[in-house]
Design a protein around this motif. Structure first.
Motif, PDB file in Angstrom:
ATOM      1  N   GLU A  83       0.818  -1.218   0.000  1.00 55.12           N
ATOM      2  CA  GLU A  83       0.000   0.000   0.000  1.00 55.12           C
ATOM      3  C   GLU A  83       0.851   1.266   0.000  1.00 55.12           C
ATOM      4  O   GLU A  83       0.366   2.338  -0.339  1.00 55.12           O
ATOM      5  N   ARG A  84       2.123   1.157   0.403  1.00 58.70           N
ATOM      6  CA  ARG A  84       2.998   2.334   0.454  1.00 58.70           C
ATOM      7  C   ARG A  84       4.258   2.065  -0.352  1.00 58.70           C
ATOM      8  O   ARG A  84       4.700   0.926  -0.457  1.00 58.70           O
ATOM      9  N   ASP A  85       4.839   3.124  -0.862  1.00 61.87           N
ATOM     10  CA  ASP A  85       6.103   3.016  -1.583  1.00 61.87           C
ATOM     11  C   ASP A  85       7.229   3.154  -0.564  1.00 61.87           C
ATOM     12  O   ASP A  85       7.443   4.245  -0.006  1.00 61.87           O
ATOM     13  N   ILE A  86       7.939   2.061  -0.307  1.00 62.52           N
ATOM     14  CA  ILE A  86       8.971   2.108   0.736  1.00 62.52           C
ATOM     15  C   ILE A  86      10.128   3.018   0.355  1.00 62.52           C
ATOM     16  O   ILE A  86      10.905   3.438   1.227  1.00 62.52           O
ATOM     17  N   LEU A  87      10.256   3.350  -0.933  1.00 66.09           N
ATOM     18  CA  LEU A  87      11.329   4.260  -1.340  1.00 66.09           C
ATOM     19  C   LEU A  87      11.126   5.653  -0.763  1.00 66.09           C
ATOM     20  O   LEU A  87      12.085   6.426  -0.642  1.00 66.09           O
ATOM     21  N   LYS A  88       9.890   5.978  -0.402  1.00 65.74           N
ATOM     22  CA  LYS A  88       9.585   7.314   0.112  1.00 65.74           C
ATOM     23  C   LYS A  88       9.640   7.399   1.632  1.00 65.74           C
ATOM     24  O   LYS A  88       9.420   8.472   2.194  1.00 65.74           O
ATOM     25  N   LEU A  89       9.930   6.281   2.310  1.00 67.26           N
ATOM     26  CA  LEU A  89       9.943   6.301   3.771  1.00 67.26           C
ATOM     27  C   LEU A  89      11.015   7.230   4.345  1.00 67.26           C
ATOM     28  O   LEU A  89      10.735   7.983   5.289  1.00 67.26           O
TER      29      LEU A  89
ATOM     30  N   ALA B 178      23.457  10.514   4.575  1.00 63.34           N
ATOM     31  CA  ALA B 178      22.747   9.341   5.097  1.00 63.34           C
ATOM     32  C   ALA B 178      21.408   9.146   4.383  1.00 63.34           C
ATOM     33  O   ALA B 178      21.000   8.017   4.106  1.00 63.34           O
ATOM     34  N   PHE B 179      20.743  10.256   4.067  1.00 62.04           N
ATOM     35  CA  PHE B 179      19.445  10.167   3.396  1.00 62.04           C
ATOM     36  C   PHE B 179      19.586   9.476   2.039  1.00 62.04           C
ATOM     37  O   PHE B 179      18.816   8.576   1.692  1.00 62.04           O
ATOM     38  N   GLY B 180      20.595   9.892   1.251  1.00 62.49           N
ATOM     39  CA  GLY B 180      20.810   9.284  -0.060  1.00 62.49           C
ATOM     40  C   GLY B 180      21.192   7.821   0.030  1.00 62.49           C
ATOM     41  O   GLY B 180      20.739   6.990  -0.765  1.00 62.49           O
ATOM     42  N   LYS B 181      22.019   7.477   1.025  1.00 59.40           N
ATOM     43  CA  LYS B 181      22.426   6.085   1.203  1.00 59.40           C
ATOM     44  C   LYS B 181      21.229   5.228   1.605  1.00 59.40           C
ATOM     45  O   LYS B 181      21.087   4.089   1.158  1.00 59.40           O
ATOM     46  N   LEU B 182      20.365   5.775   2.453  1.00 63.63           N
ATOM     47  CA  LEU B 182      19.177   5.031   2.864  1.00 63.63           C
ATOM     48  C   LEU B 182      18.265   4.755   1.671  1.00 63.63           C
ATOM     49  O   LEU B 182      17.716   3.663   1.543  1.00 63.63           O
ATOM     50  N   ARG B 183      18.128   5.730   0.804  1.00 54.10           N
ATOM     51  CA  ARG B 183      17.276   5.536  -0.374  1.00 54.10           C
ATOM     52  C   ARG B 183      17.833   4.421  -1.264  1.00 54.10           C
ATOM     53  O   ARG B 183      17.063   3.602  -1.802  1.00 54.10           O
ATOM     54  N   LYS B 184      19.157   4.355  -1.439  1.00 54.85           N
ATOM     55  CA  LYS B 184      19.756   3.288  -2.235  1.00 54.85           C
ATOM     56  C   LYS B 184      19.522   1.925  -1.582  1.00 54.85           C
ATOM     57  O   LYS B 184      19.298   0.930  -2.277  1.00 54.85           O
ATOM     58  N   CYS B 185      19.578   1.889  -0.273  1.00 50.80           N
ATOM     59  CA  CYS B 185      19.302   0.628   0.435  1.00 50.80           C
ATOM     60  C   CYS B 185      17.863   0.185   0.213  1.00 50.80           C
ATOM     61  O   CYS B 185      17.595  -0.998  -0.030  1.00 50.80           O
ATOM     62  N   MET B 186      16.941   1.127   0.290  1.00 42.24           N
ATOM     63  CA  MET B 186      15.528   0.804   0.082  1.00 42.24           C
ATOM     64  C   MET B 186      15.288   0.336  -1.356  1.00 42.24           C
ATOM     65  O   MET B 186      14.507  -0.590  -1.589  1.00 42.24           O
ATOM     66  N   GLU B 187      15.958   0.959  -2.305  1.00 40.21           N
ATOM     67  CA  GLU B 187      15.826   0.537  -3.707  1.00 40.21           C
ATOM     68  C   GLU B 187      16.328  -0.883  -3.897  1.00 40.21           C
ATOM     69  O   GLU B 187      15.710  -1.688  -4.608  1.00 40.21           O
ATOM     70  N   ALA B 188      17.471  -1.218  -3.247  1.00 47.21           N
ATOM     71  CA  ALA B 188      18.030  -2.566  -3.362  1.00 47.21           C
ATOM     72  C   ALA B 188      17.071  -3.599  -2.790  1.00 47.21           C
ATOM     73  O   ALA B 188      16.851  -4.666  -3.381  1.00 47.21           O
ATOM     74  N   LEU B 189      16.477  -3.283  -1.637  1.00 47.59           N
ATOM     75  CA  LEU B 189      15.534  -4.217  -1.016  1.00 47.59           C
ATOM     76  C   LEU B 189      14.304  -4.419  -1.888  1.00 47.59           C
ATOM     77  O   LEU B 189      13.891  -5.551  -2.150  1.00 47.59           O
ATOM     78  N   LYS B 190      13.723  -3.333  -2.353  1.00 51.19           N
ATOM     79  CA  LYS B 190      12.495  -3.426  -3.146  1.00 51.19           C
ATOM     80  C   LYS B 190      12.732  -4.176  -4.454  1.00 51.19           C
ATOM     81  O   LYS B 190      11.946  -5.059  -4.826  1.00 51.19           O
TER      82      LYS B 190
ATOM     83  N   SER C 129      28.399  -6.486  -0.129  1.00 49.41           N
ATOM     84  CA  SER C 129      27.926  -5.106  -0.227  1.00 49.41           C
ATOM     85  C   SER C 129      26.428  -5.045  -0.512  1.00 49.41           C
ATOM     86  O   SER C 129      25.703  -4.207   0.046  1.00 49.41           O
ATOM     87  N   LYS C 130      25.944  -5.947  -1.387  1.00 46.70           N
ATOM     88  CA  LYS C 130      24.507  -5.980  -1.674  1.00 46.70           C
ATOM     89  C   LYS C 130      23.724  -6.453  -0.457  1.00 46.70           C
ATOM     90  O   LYS C 130      22.650  -5.918  -0.149  1.00 46.70           O
ATOM     91  N   GLU C 131      24.258  -7.464   0.217  1.00 49.91           N
ATOM     92  CA  GLU C 131      23.608  -7.963   1.430  1.00 49.91           C
ATOM     93  C   GLU C 131      23.406  -6.854   2.443  1.00 49.91           C
ATOM     94  O   GLU C 131      22.319  -6.679   3.001  1.00 49.91           O
ATOM     95  N   HIS C 132      24.468  -6.119   2.721  1.00 48.62           N
ATOM     96  CA  HIS C 132      24.410  -5.099   3.757  1.00 48.62           C
ATOM     97  C   HIS C 132      23.380  -4.023   3.439  1.00 48.62           C
ATOM     98  O   HIS C 132      22.723  -3.491   4.341  1.00 48.62           O
ATOM     99  N   LYS C 133      23.197  -3.706   2.170  1.00 50.74           N
ATOM    100  CA  LYS C 133      22.159  -2.745   1.789  1.00 50.74           C
ATOM    101  C   LYS C 133      20.775  -3.264   2.189  1.00 50.74           C
ATOM    102  O   LYS C 133      19.927  -2.504   2.678  1.00 50.74           O
ATOM    103  N   LEU C 134      20.544  -4.559   1.972  1.00 49.30           N
ATOM    104  CA  LEU C 134      19.251  -5.150   2.335  1.00 49.30           C
ATOM    105  C   LEU C 134      19.007  -5.053   3.835  1.00 49.30           C
ATOM    106  O   LEU C 134      17.914  -4.687   4.282  1.00 49.30           O
ATOM    107  N   TYR C 135      20.034  -5.386   4.619  1.00 48.81           N
ATOM    108  CA  TYR C 135      19.875  -5.390   6.073  1.00 48.81           C
ATOM    109  C   TYR C 135      19.672  -3.983   6.619  1.00 48.81           C
ATOM    110  O   TYR C 135      18.887  -3.777   7.550  1.00 48.81           O
ATOM    111  N   GLU C 136      20.372  -3.016   6.028  1.00 49.54           N
ATOM    112  CA  GLU C 136      20.197  -1.637   6.485  1.00 49.54           C
ATOM    113  C   GLU C 136      18.803  -1.126   6.127  1.00 49.54           C
ATOM    114  O   GLU C 136      18.208  -0.350   6.877  1.00 49.54           O
ATOM    115  N   ALA C 137      18.274  -1.571   4.994  1.00 51.38           N
ATOM    116  CA  ALA C 137      16.901  -1.205   4.629  1.00 51.38           C
ATOM    117  C   ALA C 137      15.913  -1.780   5.639  1.00 51.38           C
ATOM    118  O   ALA C 137      14.970  -1.094   6.063  1.00 51.38           O
TER     119      ALA C 137
END
Length: 320
Positions: free
Chosen positions: A122-128, A156-168, A195-203
């Protein structure tokens, strides 16, 4: 004339034989090279895998808990109970680091093809990250730390967005793959890239923070009731509000600490999975099998973890 033709034929046959021999040697060499390269890649993949292939449960128990100490006997008895009563016959070992619990949970979600939780549809997690920073005024998320990377700051904001993109992206792609073997190969590839794993976990960590902020606002504004796990979380002196939760707990996960039991409750809640944990050090007590969260909906998928110490977690495999 015949002698000349005969000589020409002999030379041509010799040339063809030489070409044939050369091509055969070249083919053999290329086949050996391809085999070596394939084995090299396979060894590299296995070496980098953070979730190993299955091993026999009782065989692992016998190797890891030798001797006649009280603890060794206790652990072997616990493993035997899992084997005979719980039908757990095999085990997938998970890398022993401070992402262990998150890795074991997310690997099972991906490998089983479990879809997004209902609220994520129901929500776009990229916008969280944007919502927390701008809509709810949580500018302190710039102090968010990325596990062992320990990065904080304006980016940090930009890095978080990349993590969310990787997870989604990875979650959508893997859950849409219906072939079990292909999905397993995709998981093995993903969980061998650190490196990809860590993005998922941070998301996942950030989604947990987002839910804590949402619950805190609901409690403060006396809106609809929240899950009782948030009462446990905010009752701790070290996580009485979202900022202290992030600074004292979430930032260190993946670096110096792993998830404790309250965070496991939260992890199961935000991902909408019932996490059943077999706690071997609690064998013969009521806390041997625990569900996180203890209150869950019937339609939630169930995944299982196994731990010897509430610190590192492995994946039990059931066979009937």
């Amino acid at each position: 004339m015949w002698q000349k033709v005969k000589v020409q034929l002999m030379l041509s046959m010799s040339f063809l034989a030489a070409v044939f021999w050369y091509c055969r040697r070249l083919y053999s060499f290329l086949a050996q090279l391809l085999k070596w390269w394939s084995n090299y890649l396979q060894r590299k993949l296995i070496r980098n895998l953070s979730v190993l292939t299955e091993v026999d449960l009782l065989g692992y128990s016998a190797r890891e808990w030798k001797g006649e100490t009280k603890q060794a006997k206790h652990m072997r008895e616990a493993y035997e109970e899992l084997f005979w009563s719980c039908h757990i016959k095999y085990l997938r070992l998970v890398r022993r680091d401070n992402y262990s619990a998150v890795r074991a949970v997310l690997f099972q979600i991906f490998s089983q093809g479990i879809p997004f939780p209902s609220w994520m549809k129901e929500r776009d997690i990229l916008k969280l990250p944007e919502k927390l920073l701008y809509s709810q005024g949580c500018n302190w998320i710039q102090q968010y730390s990325f596990g062992p990377e320990r990065y904080t700051g304006p980016n940090a904001f930009g890095k978080l967005r990349k993590c969310m993109e990787a997870l989604k992206t990875n979650w959508a792609e893997i859950s849409a793959t219906k072939d079990h073997e292909k999905r397993g190969n995709m998981c093995n590839t993903l969980f061998s890239d650190e490196s990809k794993e860590h993005k998922l976990y941070e998301a996942i960590k950030f989604i947990m923070l987002y839910e804590v902020v949402e619950a805190y606002e609901q409690i403060k504004n006396r809106e609809e009731p929240v899950h009782n796990l948030f009462s446990l979380l905010f009752a701790r002196d070290t996580s009485s509000d979202p900022l202290s939760f992030m600074m004292n707990h979430l930032n260190s996960i993946g670096d110096s600490i792993c998830l404790d039991q309250v965070e496991l409750f939260l992890l199961g809640y935000v991902l909408e999975v019932k996490i059943r944990v077999y706690r071997l050090h609690r064998f013969n007590t009521e806390e041997f099998q625990v569900n996180y969260p203890d209150e869950y909906r019937r339609e939630w998928n169930e995944i299982s973890l196994l731990t010897e110490d509430d610190h590192y977690y492995h994946i039990p495999l059931f066979r009937t």
